[in-house]
Design an enzyme around this catalytic site. Structure first.
Site, PDB file in Angstrom:
ATOM      1  N   ASP A   1      24.779  62.425  11.368  1.00 16.01           N
ATOM      2  CA  ASP A   1      23.358  62.132  11.181  1.00 16.01           C
ATOM      3  C   ASP A   1      22.696  63.396  10.634  1.00 16.01           C
ATOM      4  OD1 ASP A   1      20.642  61.661  11.378  1.00 16.01           O
ATOM      5  OD2 ASP A   1      20.762  60.672  13.331  1.00 16.01           O
TER       6      ASP A   1
ATOM      7  N   ARG B   1      19.072  64.362  11.773  1.00 14.91           N
ATOM      8  CA  ARG B   1      19.058  64.948  13.114  1.00 14.91           C
ATOM      9  C   ARG B   1      19.612  66.365  13.116  1.00 14.91           C
ATOM     10  NH1 ARG B   1      23.959  66.489  16.094  1.00 14.91           N
ATOM     11  NH2 ARG B   1      23.544  66.309  18.327  1.00 14.91           N
TER      12      ARG B   1
ATOM     13  N   GLY C   1      23.701  69.623  27.440  1.00 17.06           N
ATOM     14  CA  GLY C   1      24.386  68.494  26.810  1.00 17.06           C
ATOM     15  C   GLY C   1      24.910  68.889  25.448  1.00 17.06           C
TER      16      GLY C   1
ATOM     17  N   ASP D   1      28.099  70.761  29.199  1.00 15.05           N
ATOM     18  CA  ASP D   1      28.245  69.319  29.025  1.00 15.05           C
ATOM     19  C   ASP D   1      29.102  68.770  30.162  1.00 15.05           C
ATOM     20  OD1 ASP D   1      27.742  67.387  26.316  1.00 15.05           O
ATOM     21  OD2 ASP D   1      29.082  66.598  27.862  1.00 15.05           O
TER      22      ASP D   1
ATOM     23  N   GLU E   1      22.979  70.100  36.638  1.00 13.44           N
ATOM     24  CA  GLU E   1      22.490  70.259  38.000  1.00 13.44           C
ATOM     25  C   GLU E   1      23.511  70.910  38.928  1.00 13.44           C
ATOM     26  OE1 GLU E   1      20.368  66.911  35.969  1.00 13.44           O
ATOM     27  OE2 GLU E   1      22.462  67.502  36.203  1.00 13.44           O
TER      28      GLU E   1
ATOM     29  N   GLU F   1      19.591  68.151  22.619  1.00 11.38           N
ATOM     30  CA  GLU F   1      19.369  66.888  21.918  1.00 11.38           C
ATOM     31  C   GLU F   1      19.455  65.816  23.005  1.00 11.38           C
ATOM     32  OE1 GLU F   1      19.961  63.657  21.085  1.00 11.38           O
ATOM     33  OE2 GLU F   1      21.468  63.818  19.504  1.00 11.38           O
TER      34      GLU F   1
ATOM     35  N   GLU G   1      18.764  56.146  28.439  1.00  7.35           N
ATOM     36  CA  GLU G   1      19.869  57.074  28.663  1.00  7.35           C
ATOM     37  C   GLU G   1      19.540  58.478  28.136  1.00  7.35           C
ATOM     38  OE1 GLU G   1      23.510  55.373  27.106  1.00  7.35           O
ATOM     39  OE2 GLU G   1      23.889  54.411  29.023  1.00  7.35           O
TER      40      GLU G   1
ATOM     41  N   HIS H   1      20.601  57.911  13.435  1.00  4.76           N
ATOM     42  CA  HIS H   1      21.459  57.064  14.264  1.00  4.76           C
ATOM     43  C   HIS H   1      20.666  56.372  15.377  1.00  4.76           C
ATOM     44  CE1 HIS H   1      21.391  60.572  16.980  1.00  4.76           C
ATOM     45  NE2 HIS H   1      21.778  59.733  17.922  1.00  4.76           N
TER      46      HIS H   1
END
Length: 341
Positions: A4, A7, A31, A53, A82, A96, A105, A285
């Site tokens: 993408d 993005r 992430g 991640d 966390e 992102e 989500e 996307h």
């Protein structure tokens, strides 16, 4: 997502635009996936990047980092944000985190956790702001393809299939691309999100009223939702507070020319990078999320469509998003309830 280009190039441009905040500083990538954003930050001069991640893709990210000779700069941690241990505060958080329809989500709660746990006072978050939009749409071709097809199938009247066809095609939200020609009005702003100020307790649900005036006549087939995010280097002690207050007060004053408002907002700060998933922009996307209604309603130009929308996490599965849409047009009220799974 890497393919993408809209993005990925927006993130790359934002990172290098904010290189003064990143050079010789510590960055946290929430992430990280394959680690591409972390590597961009290393290229921008970061002293240390913590790439986190929870999935096993982080193992591949570690190899990508090693292949590019950045193992001394980029530290890949496998685990939920966390739960991982980071022994220092960070100057920049990048992520992102956006999901379909912005909130489905999404990882915004993880970004907020990281902000409260590790971000230094005066540190920045990229992206810094997000806004969710809604607009009525018409889509004759999509409706004909999915529904009207059954009225004449090789000379056979199969209209008895229509209720099932509508249920199968339009019961749940559809992630697909539409064009600006499908949009029947200026978009309505549902919620502005400020990553510096939002708290976790505000995230599980969204409820907003809207009032829209159509710019064209035609069959109303549903409502589209999309979002944009802004990469601003402003800290919460400066323009974030001011721009956020200005935005929310504009909405509370009842302005319904939100498409024009969006253009004015973007024009005011020309150097800010905006990643938009709007129908008139280059496709991403994320595409757009469409809430189709079972039976089209004919609307006139300048007709008012009003109602409310509520999104909340499903109790049966936190990944699911319950959506309750009310809309009034032609003097009648309608309700659509659906779940995004």
């Amino acid at each position: 997502m890497i393919k993408d280009r809209v993005r990925t190039e927006a993130y790359r441009a934002a990172i290098f635009q904010h290189s003064d905040f990143i050079k010789d500083k510590v960055v946290l990538d929430v992430g990280c996936g394959t680690g591409i954003l972390s590597i961009f930050c290393a290229f921008a001069g970061a002293r240390k990047v913590y790439a986190v991640d929870a999935s096993e893709i982080a193992i591949q990210a570690r190899e990508v980092v090693k292949t590019n000779g950045l193992s001394e700069t980029v530290v890949v941690l496998v685990g939920r944000i966390e739960e991982v241990q980071i022994e220092e505060e960070v100057d920049v958080i990048i992520s992102e985190w956006m999901g379909y329809m912005l909130l489905y989500e999404s990882m915004l709660s993880s970004v907020i956790f990281a902000r409260d746990r590790w971000l230094k006072p005066g540190g920045i978050i990229l992206p810094s702001h997000a806004t969710l939009y809604l607009a009525p749409i018409t889509n004759v071709e999509r409706y004909a393809e999915s529904i009207d097809f059954w009225r004449d199938v090789y000379g056979i009247d199969m209209s008895a299939m229509l209720p099932l066809a509508k249920q199968c095609s339009f019961e749940e939200p559809c992630v697909e691309s539409i064009t600006a020609e499908n949009v029947m009005s200026w978009p309505e702003t549902l919620r502005p999100i400020r990553c510096y100020a939002n708290t976790v307790d505000r995230l599980p649900s969204l409820s907003s009223c809207y009032r829209i005036f159509t710019g064209m006549a035609g069959p109303l087939h549903g409502f589209a939702l999309w979002f944009d995010v802004k990469f601003s280097g402003a800290t919460p002690s400066s323009s974030d507070t001011q721009s956020g207050t200005w935005l929310e007060s504009s909405l509370s004053n009842g302005s319904h020319v939100n498409g024009m408002f969006q253009k004015v907002k973007h024009a005011r700060i020309a150097d800010e990078i905006i990643l938009s998933t709007a129908p008139e922009e280059a496709p991403t996307h994320w595409q757009q999320t469409i809430l189709y209604i079972y039976d089209p309603r004919d609307v006139k130009q300048d007709e008012q469509i009003s109602g409310s929308i509520t999104m909340s996490q499903s109790r049966e599965n936190p990944r699911f998003l319950n959506i309750h849409l009310e809309y009034k047009c032609g003097g009648r009220c309608y309700v659509k309830e659906t779940v995004m799974r």
